[in-house]
Design a protein around this motif. Structure first.
Motif, PDB file in Angstrom:
ATOM      1  N   THR A  66      -2.855   8.518 -48.380  1.00 52.31           N
ATOM      2  CA  THR A  66      -3.997   7.615 -48.530  1.00 52.31           C
ATOM      3  C   THR A  66      -4.503   7.152 -47.170  1.00 52.31           C
ATOM      4  O   THR A  66      -5.702   6.969 -46.973  1.00 52.31           O
ATOM      5  CB  THR A  66      -3.607   6.402 -49.399  1.00 52.31           C
ATOM      6  N   TYR A  87      -6.873  10.083 -50.546  1.00 49.54           N
ATOM      7  CA  TYR A  87      -6.540   9.538 -51.855  1.00 49.54           C
ATOM      8  C   TYR A  87      -7.354  10.244 -52.919  1.00 49.54           C
ATOM      9  O   TYR A  87      -8.566  10.183 -52.938  1.00 49.54           O
ATOM     10  CB  TYR A  87      -6.793   8.032 -51.911  1.00 49.54           C
ATOM     11  N   GLY A  88      -6.640  10.946 -53.784  1.00 49.58           N
ATOM     12  CA  GLY A  88      -7.311  11.679 -54.850  1.00 49.58           C
ATOM     13  C   GLY A  88      -7.239  10.979 -56.189  1.00 49.58           C
ATOM     14  O   GLY A  88      -7.600  11.548 -57.207  1.00 49.58           O
ATOM     15  N   GLY A  89      -6.742   9.735 -56.216  1.00 47.97           N
ATOM     16  CA  GLY A  89      -6.659   8.987 -57.446  1.00 47.97           C
ATOM     17  C   GLY A  89      -5.404   9.238 -58.255  1.00 47.97           C
ATOM     18  O   GLY A  89      -5.216   8.647 -59.303  1.00 47.97           O
ATOM     19  N   HIS A  90      -4.533  10.134 -57.777  1.00 44.45           N
ATOM     20  CA  HIS A  90      -3.349  10.466 -58.562  1.00 44.45           C
ATOM     21  C   HIS A  90      -2.084   9.750 -58.104  1.00 44.45           C
ATOM     22  O   HIS A  90      -1.152   9.594 -58.884  1.00 44.45           O
ATOM     23  CB  HIS A  90      -3.123  11.973 -58.588  1.00 44.45           C
ATOM     24  N   ASP A  91      -2.007   9.344 -56.852  1.00 40.95           N
ATOM     25  CA  ASP A  91      -0.814   8.618 -56.409  1.00 40.95           C
ATOM     26  C   ASP A  91      -1.118   7.715 -55.228  1.00 40.95           C
ATOM     27  O   ASP A  91      -2.110   7.893 -54.526  1.00 40.95           O
ATOM     28  CB  ASP A  91       0.344   9.570 -56.083  1.00 40.95           C
ATOM     29  N   ARG A 115       9.117   3.693 -58.853  1.00 38.25           N
ATOM     30  CA  ARG A 115       7.912   4.446 -59.213  1.00 38.25           C
ATOM     31  C   ARG A 115       7.293   3.874 -60.481  1.00 38.25           C
ATOM     32  O   ARG A 115       7.938   3.780 -61.524  1.00 38.25           O
ATOM     33  CB  ARG A 115       8.222   5.918 -59.428  1.00 38.25           C
ATOM     34  N   GLY A 175       2.111   5.401 -63.708  1.00 41.69           N
ATOM     35  CA  GLY A 175       0.657   5.481 -63.699  1.00 41.69           C
ATOM     36  C   GLY A 175       0.086   5.922 -65.020  1.00 41.69           C
ATOM     37  O   GLY A 175       0.749   5.833 -66.041  1.00 41.69           O
ATOM     38  N   PRO A 176      -1.116   6.452 -64.976  1.00 42.65           N
ATOM     39  CA  PRO A 176      -1.850   6.783 -63.757  1.00 42.65           C
ATOM     40  C   PRO A 176      -2.541   5.562 -63.141  1.00 42.65           C
ATOM     41  O   PRO A 176      -2.864   4.652 -63.880  1.00 42.65           O
ATOM     42  CB  PRO A 176      -2.878   7.801 -64.231  1.00 42.65           C
ATOM     43  N   PRO A 177      -2.752   5.605 -61.856  1.00 52.08           N
ATOM     44  CA  PRO A 177      -2.157   6.541 -60.910  1.00 52.08           C
ATOM     45  C   PRO A 177      -0.684   6.202 -60.661  1.00 52.08           C
ATOM     46  O   PRO A 177      -0.263   5.064 -60.838  1.00 52.08           O
ATOM     47  CB  PRO A 177      -2.984   6.333 -59.638  1.00 52.08           C
ATOM     48  N   GLN A 178       0.046   7.200 -60.258  1.00 50.19           N
ATOM     49  CA  GLN A 178       1.447   7.005 -59.891  1.00 50.19           C
ATOM     50  C   GLN A 178       1.503   6.145 -58.634  1.00 50.19           C
ATOM     51  O   GLN A 178       0.748   6.368 -57.693  1.00 50.19           O
ATOM     52  CB  GLN A 178       2.085   8.365 -59.615  1.00 50.19           C
TER      53      GLN A 178
END
Length: 138
Positions: free
Chosen positions: A24, A29-33, A70, A73-76
């Motif tokens: 990030t 940042y692709g929105g997944h984690d 952990r 998520g989403p996001p994780q």
């Protein structure tokens, strides 16, 4: 989303200082984690309290200077607790400071990430970056 997780962490571990880490920071940042690092004075104590908020991650590998959680998520959201100046700090926070400051290292990371680096390649990359910190931290 970041503010929500930082707030949840702060409620459980008010003495912690939370910062964003990982890809990030590179604008990837692709929105997944999302990766968060929390600096605390006592990892074991903070981990005990954070267990009431987030599921543990790699709990059998926790050390005096590192614990992980952990949120699926989403996001994780991956959360690392560590103590300033330790191996955990070097790997999860300070290595990213060096990556951001050095264009060559940053470009190498981005190439590896784009090529789909696996866990072993990522670990080897970070071992080299941590060694470059040059302050005696492992």
């Amino acid at each position: 989303m970041v503010v929500r997780h930082v707030g949840r962490i702060a409620n459980a571990v008010p003495e912690g200082t939370t910062s964003v880490s990982g890809s990030t920071l590179l604008g990837l940042y692709g929105g997944h984690d999302l990766d968060l690092v929390v600096l605390v004075p006592d990892v074991a104590d903070a981990a005990h309290r954070l267990l009431n908020v987030y599921p543990p991650l790699y709990q059998d590998e926790w050390r005096a200077d590192w614990a992980a959680f952990r949120h699926p998520g989403p996001p994780q959201v991956d959360i690392v607790l560590t103590k300033r100046g330790t191996k955990g700090d070097a790997h999860h926070r300070r290595a990213w400071e060096l990556i951001l400051a050095d264009g060559t290292i940053k470009a190498e990371y981005e190439r590896l990430k784009a090529a789909g680096m696996d866990g072993a390649q990522k670990a080897a990359f970070f071992e080299r970056v941590v060694a470059m910190l040059g302050d005696g931290n492992p």
